[in-house]
Design an enzyme around this catalytic site. Structure first.
Site, mmCIF file in Angstrom:
data_model
loop_
_atom_site.group_PDB
_atom_site.id
_atom_site.type_symbol
_atom_site.label_atom_id
_atom_site.label_comp_id
_atom_site.label_asym_id
_atom_site.label_seq_id
_atom_site.Cartn_x
_atom_site.Cartn_y
_atom_site.Cartn_z
ATOM 1 N N ARG A 105 30.643 43.119 43.066
ATOM 2 C CA ARG A 105 30.146 41.727 43.075
ATOM 3 C C ARG A 105 28.906 41.652 43.963
ATOM 4 O O ARG A 105 28.880 41.019 45.010
ATOM 5 C CB ARG A 105 31.259 40.792 43.477
ATOM 6 N N GLN A 110 25.175 40.656 39.217
ATOM 7 C CA GLN A 110 25.596 39.266 38.985
ATOM 8 C C GLN A 110 25.677 38.895 37.498
ATOM 9 O O GLN A 110 26.593 38.193 37.086
ATOM 10 C CB GLN A 110 24.625 38.320 39.673
ATOM 11 N N ASP A 113 29.011 39.794 35.974
ATOM 12 C CA ASP A 113 30.205 39.386 36.718
ATOM 13 C C ASP A 113 31.093 38.444 35.882
ATOM 14 O O ASP A 113 31.005 37.218 35.966
ATOM 15 C CB ASP A 113 29.775 38.709 38.024
ATOM 16 N N SER A 116 33.585 36.005 37.641
ATOM 17 C CA SER A 116 32.998 34.717 38.022
ATOM 18 C C SER A 116 32.802 33.815 36.817
ATOM 19 O O SER A 116 33.109 32.617 36.872
ATOM 20 C CB SER A 116 31.646 34.919 38.720
ATOM 21 N N TYR A 210 36.408 39.012 49.571
ATOM 22 C CA TYR A 210 37.727 38.560 49.130
ATOM 23 C C TYR A 210 38.607 38.238 50.329
ATOM 24 O O TYR A 210 38.332 38.649 51.451
ATOM 25 C CB TYR A 210 38.422 39.652 48.311
HETATM 26 P P1 NAD Z 1 39.829 35.280 44.016
HETATM 27 O O1 NAD Z 1 40.015 34.823 42.614
HETATM 28 O O2 NAD Z 1 40.262 36.660 44.382
HETATM 29 O O3 NAD Z 1 40.645 34.256 44.986
HETATM 30 C C1 NAD Z 1 40.464 32.863 44.896
HETATM 31 C C2 NAD Z 1 40.474 32.263 46.276
HETATM 32 O O4 NAD Z 1 41.795 32.274 46.814
HETATM 33 C C3 NAD Z 1 39.596 33.004 47.284
HETATM 34 O O5 NAD Z 1 38.610 32.117 47.753
HETATM 35 C C4 NAD Z 1 40.577 33.425 48.362
HETATM 36 O O6 NAD Z 1 40.007 33.385 49.651
HETATM 37 C C5 NAD Z 1 41.667 32.379 48.214
HETATM 38 N N1 NAD Z 1 42.968 32.729 48.836
HETATM 39 C C6 NAD Z 1 43.603 33.924 48.874
HETATM 40 N N2 NAD Z 1 44.773 33.817 49.529
HETATM 41 C C7 NAD Z 1 44.910 32.511 49.901
HETATM 42 C C8 NAD Z 1 45.908 31.766 50.599
HETATM 43 N N3 NAD Z 1 47.010 32.354 51.050
HETATM 44 N N4 NAD Z 1 45.691 30.454 50.793
HETATM 45 C C9 NAD Z 1 44.563 29.850 50.347
HETATM 46 N N5 NAD Z 1 43.583 30.495 49.685
HETATM 47 C C10 NAD Z 1 43.750 31.809 49.452
HETATM 48 O O7 NAD Z 1 38.340 35.089 44.514
HETATM 49 P P2 NAD Z 1 36.987 34.832 43.692
HETATM 50 O O8 NAD Z 1 36.917 33.401 43.350
HETATM 51 O O9 NAD Z 1 36.904 35.798 42.564
HETATM 52 O O10 NAD Z 1 35.840 35.155 44.740
HETATM 53 C C11 NAD Z 1 36.071 35.488 46.081
HETATM 54 C C12 NAD Z 1 34.779 35.689 46.829
HETATM 55 O O11 NAD Z 1 33.869 36.548 46.174
HETATM 56 C C13 NAD Z 1 34.013 34.424 47.108
HETATM 57 O O12 NAD Z 1 33.558 34.509 48.423
HETATM 58 C C14 NAD Z 1 32.847 34.484 46.212
HETATM 59 O O13 NAD Z 1 31.757 33.755 46.732
HETATM 60 C C15 NAD Z 1 32.585 35.948 46.249
HETATM 61 N N6 NAD Z 1 31.778 36.313 45.102
HETATM 62 C C16 NAD Z 1 30.587 36.961 45.307
HETATM 63 C C17 NAD Z 1 29.786 37.261 44.232
HETATM 64 C C18 NAD Z 1 28.460 37.968 44.404
HETATM 65 O O14 NAD Z 1 28.046 38.190 45.518
HETATM 66 N N7 NAD Z 1 27.807 38.337 43.333
HETATM 67 C C19 NAD Z 1 30.172 36.947 42.963
HETATM 68 C C20 NAD Z 1 31.385 36.291 42.795
HETATM 69 C C21 NAD Z 1 32.183 35.977 43.878
#
Ligand code: NAD
Length: 350
Positions: A105, A110, A113, A116, A210
């Site tokens: 990621r 991007q 991805d 996302s 994550y």
């Molecule tokens: P995910 O689907 O793995 O998880 C969803 C959310 O659940 C996350 O925000 C996580 O912190 C939260 N979570 C986990 N355990 C929890 C708990 N016990 N209580 C409450 N919340 C909890 O995550 P995602 O949406 O795929 O993305 C996670 C991260 O990756 C984000 O910071 C996002 O910005 C980042 N990301 C970066 C890029 C990039 O740089 N290109 C692209 C996509 C996502």
């Protein structure tokens, strides 16, 4: 659908030759004629055996894997962290498999991805499902017949899906709160107009951004604090996930019992067990007047745009692995190496 007619047109212009399974796009509203017009050949699923590469949405069935020639490139959501058997089957067959979940990621990746892009769709659709199932209006309404208070929505997990759910619920006029264990999220939540629930607990973030799985003590502390707050809300949308692990339980049965009649829970984590103890994956149930929606593969409920975004992710990966249609796998490249879950041993040696 892994490729839309638009994506087919672009890939053919770039140099690819494409065959599409007959009827595969029907439920996403992409007709066989549209694929033919885009320049693809229409084939039966068995034709996969003659193709150098296969792109699909989910994992192939064992019988499909058996038909693949060694060296075939396969792209899809292959669940490498939870389906060791499926990955082993691909490895044994000599398939060069790329999992969409494993694409790093990074900024460079991007456009590929798909986690996302599909989470964006799921977050949006979760709010529409909630608004539809809820007996309450979402916006504040001031009418000649009196005032209706806005719905109170809580979003648990403010990653990609959660942030999209917050934005969508706000657009519908709900008053939105959110919670995530990653401390960095509080600012993002506030910037799109939701209140961050302060439970007095700070989790950690891995290098990839994550959530790290909480310790049992942290989990309990979070649970107690959340349990006291959840019954204040009309709608709870849960998206909390930790890659490769079962979803954390954030709403125990006793909390559902404390929620008021007509409350709605949309559990987007249903596929990995659910954030609500009572969620039944793939089903909508009612428990003591609370609707619990545990539908899985929610992006497939918006098949046309889910496919459009996914097809762009897949096309970008195809162009990366085979520029202009010529396979050129470079395992020193972080995207190629990161996304690859199986490849023939000879190539590993190389
Ligand atoms: P995910 O689907 O793995 O998880 C969803 C959310 O659940 C996350 O925000 C996580 O912190 C939260 N979570 C986990 N355990 C929890 C708990 N016990 N209580 C409450 N919340 C909890 O995550 P995602 O949406 O795929 O993305 C996670 C991260 O990756 C984000 O910071 C996002 O910005 C980042 N990301 C970066 C890029 C990039 O740089 N290109 C692209 C996509 C996502």
């Amino acid at each position: 659908m892994a490729l839309t007619p638009e994506a087919v047109t672009k890939l053919i212009a770039s140099g690819f030759e494409l065959a599409v399974e007959r009827g595969a796009g029907t439920s996403a509203r992409f007709t066989d004629e549209a694929y033919l017009d885009a320049g693809a050949e229409l084939v039966a699923p068995e034709a996969a055996a003659d193709c150098a590469g296969i792109v699909r949405v989910g994992r192939p069935e064992p019988a499909e894997v058996e038909r693949l020639a060694a060296g075939t490139v396969l792209i899809g959501f292959l669940q490498p962290l939870s389906d060791a058997e499926g990955v082993e089957r691909l490895r044994a067959q000599g398939v060069v498999a790329f999992a969409m979940e494993s694409i790093p990621r990074t900024t460079r990746a991007q456009s590929m991805d798909a986690l996302s892009s599909q989470a964006t769709i799921a977050g949006y659709k979760a709010v529409l499902l909630a608004a539809d199932r809820s007996p309450k209006l979402f916006p504040l309404l001031m009418t000649a017949a009196g005032t209706i208070a806005p719905a109170r929505v809580l979003v648990l997990g403010a990653g990609v899906a959660g942030l999209q759910a917050i934005a969508t619920a706000r657009r519908l006029g709900a008053v939105v709160s959110a919670f995530d264990v990653r401390p960095a999220v509080a600012e993002q939540v506030a910037s799109i107009g939701a209140a961050f629930l302060d439970l007095g607990l700070k989790g950690e973030e891995t290098e990839g951004g994550y959530a790290r799985e909480l310790t049992p003590e942290q989990q309990q502390a979070q649970q107690d604090a959340l349990s006291a707050r959840i019954p204040d809300f009309d709608v709870v949308i849960t998206t909390a996930a930790v890659p490769g692990r079962p979803a954390p339980t954030l709403i125990p049965a006793a909390v559902v019992d404390a929620m008021h009649e007509g409350s709605v829970i949309i559990d987007l984590a249903a596929e990995t067990g659910g954030n609500c103890e009572l969620t039944q994956p793939g089903r909508e149930i009612e428990h003591g007047g609370v609707m619990i929606v545990g539908l899985t593969n929610v992006p497939s409920l918006m098949p046309a745009d889910a496919s459009r975004l996914y097809a762009r992710n897949v096309s970008a990966l195809l162009e990366h692995l085979a520029p202009g249609g010529e396979l050129a796998l470079d395992f020193d490249d972080e995207i190629t190496a990161g996304a690859c879950v199986t490849r023939p041993t000879a190539e590993v040696a190389a």
